[in-house]
Design a protein around this motif. Structure first.
Motif, PDB file in Angstrom:
ATOM      1  N   ALA A   1       0.806  -1.220   0.000  1.00 17.94           N
ATOM      2  CA  ALA A   1       0.000   0.000   0.000  1.00 17.94           C
ATOM      3  C   ALA A   1       0.843   1.276   0.000  1.00 17.94           C
ATOM      4  CB  ALA A   1      -0.943   0.004   1.194  1.00 17.94           C
ATOM      5  N   GLY A   2       1.949   1.287   0.718  1.00 20.46           N
ATOM      6  CA  GLY A   2       2.783   2.490   0.800  1.00 20.46           C
ATOM      7  C   GLY A   2       3.281   2.938  -0.559  1.00 20.46           C
ATOM      8  N   GLY A   3       3.680   2.000  -1.403  1.00 10.15           N
ATOM      9  CA  GLY A   3       4.131   2.342  -2.750  1.00 10.15           C
ATOM     10  C   GLY A   3       3.015   2.934  -3.581  1.00 10.15           C
ATOM     11  N   VAL A   4       1.807   2.384  -3.434  1.00  7.55           N
ATOM     12  CA  VAL A   4       0.660   2.919  -4.172  1.00  7.55           C
ATOM     13  C   VAL A   4       0.336   4.327  -3.685  1.00  7.55           C
ATOM     14  CG1 VAL A   4      -1.783   2.594  -4.717  1.00  7.55           C
ATOM     15  CG2 VAL A   4      -0.252   0.611  -4.629  1.00  7.55           C
ATOM     16  N   VAL A   5       0.385   4.532  -2.391  1.00  9.75           N
ATOM     17  CA  VAL A   5       0.131   5.868  -1.836  1.00  9.75           C
ATOM     18  C   VAL A   5       1.164   6.864  -2.370  1.00  9.75           C
ATOM     19  CG1 VAL A   5       0.119   7.251   0.285  1.00  9.75           C
ATOM     20  CG2 VAL A   5      -1.089   5.047   0.199  1.00  9.75           C
ATOM     21  N   ASP A   6       2.430   6.460  -2.418  1.00  9.56           N
ATOM     22  CA  ASP A   6       3.466   7.354  -2.955  1.00  9.56           C
ATOM     23  C   ASP A   6       3.199   7.693  -4.423  1.00  9.56           C
ATOM     24  OD1 ASP A   6       4.729   7.427  -0.494  1.00  9.56           O
ATOM     25  OD2 ASP A   6       6.143   5.817  -1.011  1.00  9.56           O
ATOM     26  N   GLU A   7       2.731   6.707  -5.194  1.00 12.18           N
ATOM     27  CA  GLU A   7       2.375   6.971  -6.598  1.00 12.18           C
ATOM     28  C   GLU A   7       1.190   7.938  -6.678  1.00 12.18           C
ATOM     29  OE1 GLU A   7       1.940   3.524  -9.168  1.00 12.18           O
ATOM     30  OE2 GLU A   7       3.237   2.391  -7.808  1.00 12.18           O
ATOM     31  N   ALA A   8       0.221   7.777  -5.789  1.00 11.80           N
ATOM     32  CA  ALA A   8      -0.937   8.674  -5.771  1.00 11.80           C
ATOM     33  C   ALA A   8      -0.511  10.105  -5.468  1.00 11.80           C
ATOM     34  CB  ALA A   8      -1.958   8.187  -4.750  1.00 11.80           C
ATOM     35  N   ILE A   9       0.405  10.252  -4.531  1.00 13.70           N
ATOM     36  CA  ILE A   9       0.925  11.582  -4.198  1.00 13.70           C
ATOM     37  C   ILE A   9       1.626  12.172  -5.424  1.00 13.70           C
ATOM     38  CG2 ILE A   9       2.632  12.824  -2.807  1.00 13.70           C
ATOM     39  CD1 ILE A   9       2.038  10.676  -0.572  1.00 13.70           C
ATOM     40  N   ALA A  10       2.492  11.389  -6.052  1.00 11.80           N
ATOM     41  CA  ALA A  10       3.232  11.861  -7.232  1.00 11.80           C
ATOM     42  C   ALA A  10       2.287  12.228  -8.369  1.00 11.80           C
ATOM     43  CB  ALA A  10       4.228  10.792  -7.693  1.00 11.80           C
ATOM     44  N   ARG A  11       1.180  11.507  -8.500  1.00 10.16           N
ATOM     45  CA  ARG A  11       0.193  11.746  -9.549  1.00 10.16           C
ATOM     46  C   ARG A  11      -0.638  12.990  -9.297  1.00 10.16           C
ATOM     47  NH1 ARG A  11      -2.419   8.764 -13.455  1.00 10.16           N
ATOM     48  NH2 ARG A  11      -3.293  10.828 -13.510  1.00 10.16           N
ATOM     49  N   GLY A  12      -0.635  13.478  -8.072  1.00 10.49           N
ATOM     50  CA  GLY A  12      -1.461  14.634  -7.737  1.00 10.49           C
ATOM     51  C   GLY A  12      -2.894  14.274  -7.418  1.00 10.49           C
ATOM     52  N   ALA A  13      -3.126  13.028  -7.003  1.00 13.03           N
ATOM     53  CA  ALA A  13      -4.472  12.633  -6.587  1.00 13.03           C
ATOM     54  C   ALA A  13      -4.910  13.506  -5.414  1.00 13.03           C
ATOM     55  CB  ALA A  13      -4.498  11.161  -6.195  1.00 13.03           C
ATOM     56  N   ARG A  14      -6.205  13.650  -5.266  1.00 13.26           N
ATOM     57  CA  ARG A  14      -6.729  14.485  -4.188  1.00 13.26           C
ATOM     58  C   ARG A  14      -6.954  13.711  -2.894  1.00 13.26           C
ATOM     59  NH1 ARG A  14      -8.930  15.881  -9.014  1.00 13.26           N
ATOM     60  NH2 ARG A  14      -8.545  18.001  -9.696  1.00 13.26           N
ATOM     61  N   ALA A  15      -7.077  12.369  -3.026  1.00 14.28           N
ATOM     62  CA  ALA A  15      -7.345  11.549  -1.842  1.00 14.28           C
ATOM     63  C   ALA A  15      -6.859  10.128  -2.080  1.00 14.28           C
ATOM     64  CB  ALA A  15      -8.839  11.534  -1.529  1.00 14.28           C
ATOM     65  N   VAL A  16      -6.584   9.435  -0.980  1.00 12.80           N
ATOM     66  CA  VAL A  16      -6.323   7.994  -1.026  1.00 12.80           C
ATOM     67  C   VAL A  16      -7.293   7.326  -0.062  1.00 12.80           C
ATOM     68  CG1 VAL A  16      -3.919   8.062  -1.782  1.00 12.80           C
ATOM     69  CG2 VAL A  16      -4.436   8.164   0.654  1.00 12.80           C
ATOM     70  N   TRP A  17      -7.782   6.172  -0.489  1.00 13.14           N
ATOM     71  CA  TRP A  17      -8.700   5.385   0.341  1.00 13.14           C
ATOM     72  C   TRP A  17      -8.106   3.997   0.439  1.00 13.14           C
ATOM     73  CZ3 TRP A  17     -14.226   6.855   1.136  1.00 13.14           C
ATOM     74  CH2 TRP A  17     -14.898   5.947   1.963  1.00 13.14           C
ATOM     75  N   LEU A  18      -7.608   3.649   1.616  1.00  9.47           N
ATOM     76  CA  LEU A  18      -7.054   2.320   1.857  1.00  9.47           C
ATOM     77  C   LEU A  18      -8.175   1.436   2.387  1.00  9.47           C
ATOM     78  CD1 LEU A  18      -4.588   4.337   1.937  1.00  9.47           C
ATOM     79  CD2 LEU A  18      -3.433   2.557   3.226  1.00  9.47           C
ATOM     80  N   GLN A  19      -8.388   0.328   1.705  1.00 14.44           N
ATOM     81  CA  GLN A  19      -9.521  -0.539   1.968  1.00 14.44           C
ATOM     82  C   GLN A  19      -9.468  -1.195   3.344  1.00 14.44           C
ATOM     83  OE1 GLN A  19     -12.418  -1.287   0.423  1.00 14.44           O
ATOM     84  NE2 GLN A  19     -11.984   0.390  -0.955  1.00 14.44           N
ATOM     85  N   LEU A  20     -10.555  -1.861   3.673  1.00 15.96           N
ATOM     86  CA  LEU A  20     -10.689  -2.592   4.915  1.00 15.96           C
ATOM     87  C   LEU A  20      -9.489  -3.524   5.106  1.00 15.96           C
ATOM     88  CD1 LEU A  20     -12.890  -2.778   7.094  1.00 15.96           C
ATOM     89  CD2 LEU A  20     -13.839  -4.706   5.833  1.00 15.96           C
ATOM     90  N   ASP A  21      -8.878  -3.455   6.258  1.00 16.16           N
ATOM     91  CA  ASP A  21      -7.707  -4.256   6.629  1.00 16.16           C
ATOM     92  C   ASP A  21      -6.412  -3.813   5.937  1.00 16.16           C
ATOM     93  OD1 ASP A  21      -9.178  -5.852   8.411  1.00 16.16           O
ATOM     94  OD2 ASP A  21      -9.760  -7.227   6.795  1.00 16.16           O
ATOM     95  N   VAL A  22      -6.426  -2.721   5.219  1.00 15.64           N
ATOM     96  CA  VAL A  22      -5.202  -2.177   4.619  1.00 15.64           C
ATOM     97  C   VAL A  22      -4.795  -0.973   5.469  1.00 15.64           C
ATOM     98  CG1 VAL A  22      -4.103  -1.197   2.575  1.00 15.64           C
ATOM     99  CG2 VAL A  22      -5.874  -2.961   2.319  1.00 15.64           C
ATOM    100  N   VAL A  23      -3.764  -1.181   6.283  1.00 15.00           N
ATOM    101  CA  VAL A  23      -3.319  -0.155   7.225  1.00 15.00           C
ATOM    102  C   VAL A  23      -1.828   0.092   7.008  1.00 15.00           C
ATOM    103  CG1 VAL A  23      -3.033   0.444   9.657  1.00 15.00           C
ATOM    104  CG2 VAL A  23      -5.067  -0.830   8.916  1.00 15.00           C
ATOM    105  N   ASP A  24      -1.490   1.341   6.761  1.00 11.07           N
ATOM    106  CA  ASP A  24      -0.093   1.761   6.669  1.00 11.07           C
ATOM    107  C   ASP A  24      -0.032   3.185   7.211  1.00 11.07           C
ATOM    108  OD1 ASP A  24       2.416   2.797   5.886  1.00 11.07           O
ATOM    109  OD2 ASP A  24       2.516   1.436   4.176  1.00 11.07           O
ATOM    110  N   GLU A  25       0.243   3.296   8.489  1.00  8.81           N
ATOM    111  CA  GLU A  25       0.246   4.605   9.159  1.00  8.81           C
ATOM    112  C   GLU A  25       1.258   5.566   8.543  1.00  8.81           C
ATOM    113  OE1 GLU A  25      -1.904   5.683  11.291  1.00  8.81           O
ATOM    114  OE2 GLU A  25      -2.856   3.842  11.984  1.00  8.81           O
ATOM    115  N   ALA A  26       2.441   5.068   8.189  1.00  9.87           N
ATOM    116  CA  ALA A  26       3.472   5.939   7.602  1.00  9.87           C
ATOM    117  C   ALA A  26       3.006   6.476   6.252  1.00  9.87           C
ATOM    118  CB  ALA A  26       4.788   5.179   7.457  1.00  9.87           C
ATOM    119  N   ALA A  27       2.389   5.628   5.441  1.00  5.86           N
ATOM    120  CA  ALA A  27       1.885   6.078   4.134  1.00  5.86           C
ATOM    121  C   ALA A  27       0.758   7.085   4.313  1.00  5.86           C
ATOM    122  CB  ALA A  27       1.411   4.884   3.313  1.00  5.86           C
ATOM    123  N   ALA A  28      -0.120   6.839   5.266  1.00  3.51           N
ATOM    124  CA  ALA A  28      -1.206   7.782   5.544  1.00  3.51           C
ATOM    125  C   ALA A  28      -0.641   9.144   5.954  1.00  3.51           C
ATOM    126  CB  ALA A  28      -2.127   7.232   6.630  1.00  3.51           C
ATOM    127  N   ALA A  29       0.389   9.137   6.770  1.00  2.80           N
ATOM    128  CA  ALA A  29       1.018  10.392   7.200  1.00  2.80           C
ATOM    129  C   ALA A  29       1.650  11.115   6.013  1.00  2.80           C
ATOM    130  CB  ALA A  29       2.057  10.117   8.287  1.00  2.80           C
TER     131      ALA A  29
END
Length: 136
Positions: free
Chosen positions: A84-112
């Motif tokens: 998930a952290g890699g996907v979140v980093d790609e979302a940030i790089a892409r300029g997405a407005r939000a990320v939604w990590l699904q049920l049971d997908v937890v990555d506190e560092a990526a969320a931060a």
């Protein structure tokens, strides 16, 4: 520790947007398949992102997030927490407005990292569960 903001969840679900659904394939037994259909019913545009790059629910797929053309409102993460952290980093790089990590997908560092980059973050819950709880 991340806490989901009910107002953010409500806004993301009620405001039509373009959702990249990472991990969405033609496998009808996977949760992503049903959730993507639900998002379409709410009026969202879905963009399947999966190595197979299959068309799902009539929407053309892309093998990777960086191949998706145009803007993205939400990157919906249907991969295991270890990826998930890699996907979140790609979302940030892409300029997405939000990320939604699904049920049971937890990555506190990526969320931060996403919050620090100005993205809305929802984690460890499902849009279909949240939407239905709101009568959507």
């Amino acid at each position: 520790m991340h806490t989901n903001d009910p107002d953010v969840i409500d806004r993301l679900l009620r405001s039509p947007g373009r959702w990249a659904v990472v991990g969405l394939s033609q496998n009808t037994s996977r949760a992503a398949y049903g959730v993507a259909a639900y998002l379409q019913q709410l009026g969202h545009e879905i963009v399947p992102v999966h190595p197979s790059a299959a068309t799902v629910h009539g929407a053309p797929g892309y093998a990777t997030l960086d191949q998706v053309p145009g803007d993205l409102d939400v990157v919906d993460v249907f991969v295991n927490a270890g990826l998930a952290g890699g996907v979140v980093d790609e979302a940030i790089a892409r300029g997405a407005r939000a990320v939604w990590l699904q049920l049971d997908v937890v990555d506190e560092a990526a969320a931060a990292r996403a919050r620090d980059a100005g993205l809305d973050v929802v984690m460890d819950t499902c849009p279909a569960i949240e939407g239905r709880a709101r009568g959507l």
